[in-house]
Design a protein around this motif. Structure first.
Motif, mmCIF file in Angstrom:
data_model
loop_
_atom_site.group_PDB
_atom_site.id
_atom_site.type_symbol
_atom_site.label_atom_id
_atom_site.label_comp_id
_atom_site.label_asym_id
_atom_site.label_seq_id
_atom_site.Cartn_x
_atom_site.Cartn_y
_atom_site.Cartn_z
ATOM 1 N N SER A 192 -1.775 -23.473 20.509
ATOM 2 C CA SER A 192 -0.913 -23.847 21.630
ATOM 3 C C SER A 192 -0.047 -25.037 21.259
ATOM 4 O O SER A 192 -0.442 -25.892 20.458
ATOM 5 C CB SER A 192 -1.749 -24.173 22.869
ATOM 6 N N ALA A 246 2.199 -28.075 23.216
ATOM 7 C CA ALA A 246 2.433 -28.725 24.510
ATOM 8 C C ALA A 246 3.873 -29.225 24.599
ATOM 9 O O ALA A 246 4.339 -29.970 23.735
ATOM 10 C CB ALA A 246 1.470 -29.882 24.702
ATOM 11 N N ALA A 282 2.638 -25.290 28.208
ATOM 12 C CA ALA A 282 1.973 -24.914 26.963
ATOM 13 C C ALA A 282 2.320 -23.472 26.626
ATOM 14 O O ALA A 282 2.161 -22.573 27.456
ATOM 15 C CB ALA A 282 0.466 -25.078 27.085
ATOM 16 N N PHE A 309 2.126 -22.056 31.533
ATOM 17 C CA PHE A 309 0.867 -22.538 30.959
ATOM 18 C C PHE A 309 0.016 -21.411 30.403
ATOM 19 O O PHE A 309 -0.210 -20.396 31.062
ATOM 20 C CB PHE A 309 0.059 -23.289 32.022
ATOM 21 N N ASP A 348 -3.621 -21.361 27.637
ATOM 22 C CA ASP A 348 -4.505 -22.284 26.935
ATOM 23 C C ASP A 348 -5.680 -21.557 26.307
ATOM 24 O O ASP A 348 -6.021 -20.436 26.679
ATOM 25 C CB ASP A 348 -5.019 -23.340 27.912
ATOM 26 N N THR A 349 -6.313 -22.261 25.351
ATOM 27 C CA THR A 349 -7.539 -21.828 24.682
ATOM 28 C C THR A 349 -7.455 -20.385 24.172
ATOM 29 O O THR A 349 -8.232 -19.515 24.584
ATOM 30 C CB THR A 349 -8.761 -21.983 25.613
#
Length: 205
Positions: A118, A120, A134, A164, A166-167
């Motif tokens: 990712s 930011a 992200a 967004f 994530d992970t």
């Protein structure tokens, strides 16, 4: 997969814990359900640990440190030695300015390694709860050390993802297809690796 009917999991302390040193711990399991923590600390000042087994039987951990992705090596998966250099920096071929890169997930695909991570981006997407966005990028490497950024795995800057994602987590499925899972504001999503990119994302949970 330790190859002897056992698995090892690496996990990191939350940065919000008072007095932390960004410690990484490990645990083992014989069924993937019940886990027993191993004694000791695997690493400190390490975020988002991601471990792959190398062809020679040793191990490499990719992780975020100081806003970039670095790596360390180990012969037993317990004691780790930093490898010099940076695996992934904030530079990219999408013309984006990243505050940091994080959350690497890496998998071997034939003669190359594939990594999704990712990036930011400062700024809020509409009225999203976070003050940064992200996106997910992907990169490849033939030696696991020098990576070349290939492009965007997911551009979250739209109303579907609200800026967004994530992970990310790459998993080789039983059907031989590499799948990418990640989470966003509205749920958990899946995408398939085509060899030169990723398919349209579908919500799975």
């Amino acid at each position: 997969d330790l190859g002897n009917g056992k698995y090892r999991m690496y996990y990191a302390i939350e940065p919000e814990v008072p007095g932390n040193k960004l410690e990484v711990y490990s645990a083992t399991s014989s069924d993937g359900i019940k886990w027993t923590q191993e004694s000791g600390v695997r690493r400190t000042f390490t975020v988002f640990p991601d471990v792959v087994k190398l062809p020679d039987g040793t191990w490499r951990m990719y992780f975020q440190n100081a806003g970039v992705i670095k790596s360390a090596s180990s012969s037993d998966g317990l004691s780790w030695k930093d490898e010099s250099g940076t695996r992934i920096s904030t530079k990219n071929n999408e013309g984006l300015t990243f505050e940091n890169v994080a959350g690497p997930t890496t998998i071997a695909d034939g003669s190359r390694y594939i990594m999704v991570y990712s990036g930011a981006i400062p700024g809020k997407y509409k009225d999203a709860p976070n003050n940064r966005m992200a996106v997910l990028l992907w990169a490849t490497s033939f030696d696991g050390l020098k990576f070349e950024v290939q492009g965007m795995a997911l551009d979250s800057r739209n109303d579907k993802f609200y800026g967004f994602a994530d992970t990310p987590d790459l998993i080789l499925w039983d059907d031989g297809v590499i799948r990418l899972f990640f989470w966003g504001y509205f749920g958990i999503y899946e995408s398939k690796f085509t060899g030169n990119g990723f398919t349209e994302q579908e919500m799975v949970y």
